[in-house]
Design an enzyme around this catalytic site. Structure first.
Site: not given
Length: 224
Positions: A103, A107, A90, A133, A98
Site C-alpha cells: 500500500h 500511496d 481512474d 484512485e 497495492n
C-alpha cells in the site's frame, strides 16, 4: 535644581521603560496575530485539500464544480465564458499495485499522479481527488474536443514515464471519461455521465479516453 534634575532623570527613565514595554507588547501582539492568521490559513488549507496528494479534496472539488456549473447555467455556453467539461480518471489495476508492491507503493503513485496530470492542464483548470484512485478535473472554457485533446495529453503523460517507489519502477496507466456541461445538466448528472464514459474506457481495454453525452445510452456497472 537637584530636585528638578532628579525628577527629569526619573521621568526620562520611566519614559524609556514604558517605551520598551510598548515595543515588546506591540511585537508580541503582532507575532501573536500573525501566528493566529497562519493557524487559520493552515486550517482552511487542511479543510480544502486531500492529505495524501495535496490537491483539492472531494468537498472543495464539489464546491468549485457547483460554482462553474452555476456560471454556465446563468450565462449559457455562449455567455462569454465558453463551455465546461469534466474529466473523470481512474488508475488502471490499482489494486494490483497495492497487492504486488504494498500500500505504500500505491500511496507513492497517488502522490505523484497530480504532477503528471497537471502537465496536460491549463493554469485555471481545477483538479481534485474524487476518492480512492479516482481524480476529477473541471475544465472551464473547454469544449468536448478541447477536453478530449487534454485527456489524451494526460493519458500519455502518465503512461510514458514509470512511477518510482524506492528502487521500484512502476508502469501505470489511466482510463479517462469525459462529459460536457449544458444548462440542462446539474452536477450529479454531469459526474454520472463522466463516470459512464470512464466505465466505457475500462470496458474497451483501459488506458484510453472515452466521452459520454446525455443522448448516449447510459452504461451501468463498474470495472476495477
Amino acid at each position: 535644581k537637584e530636585i528638578r534634575t532628579a525628577t527629569f532623570k526619573s521621568l526620562l527613565l520611566l519614559s524609556s521603560i514604558l517605551l520598551v514595554v510598548y515595543i515588546i507588547t506591540y511585537s508580541l501582539a503582532r507575532t501573536g496575530m500573525r501566528q493566529v492568521a497562519e493557524a487559520e490559513e493552515s486550517l482552511r488549507t487542511q479543510a480544502m485539500t486531500d492529505a495524501l496528494t495535496g490537491i483539492f479534496n472531494r468537498g472543495e472539488l464539489m464546491s468549485r464544480a457547483e460554482e462553474e456549473i452555476s456560471r454556465v447555467t446563468r450565462h449559457g455556453p455562449d455567455g462569454g465564458n465558453g463551455e465546461l467539461s469534466l474529466i473523470m480518471l481512474d488508475i488502471d489495476h490499482f489494486k494490483q499495485v497495492n497487492d504486488t508492491y504494498g500500500h505504500q507503493a500505491g500511496d507513492a503513485v497517488l502522490r505523484q499522479m497530480p504532477d503528471r496530470i497537471k502537465r496536460g492542464l491549463r493554469l485555471y483548470d481545477i483538479l481534485g481527488r474524487y476518492g480512492g484512485e479516482e481524480f476529477l478535473l473541471i475544465l472551464p472554457n473547454a469544449s468536448l474536443t478541447n477536453a478530449c485533446m487534454m485527456a489524451e495529453r494526460i493519458r500519455c503523460s502518465v503512461a510514458k514515464e514509470p512511477f518510482m517507489y524506492k528502487e521500484q519502477s512502476l508502469t501505470v496507466t489511466i482510463s479517462l471519461g469525459i462529459s460536457t456541461i449544458t444548462p440542462e445538466i446539474n452536477l450529479t448528472a454531469a459526474i454520472n455521465l463522466a463516470d459512464q464514459a470512464l466505465y466505457k474506457a475500462k470496458q474497451n481495454g483501459r488506458n484510453r479516453v472515452e466521452h459520454q453525452s446525455p443522448q448516449q445510452q447510459p452504461v451501468t456497472g463498474s470495472t476495477p
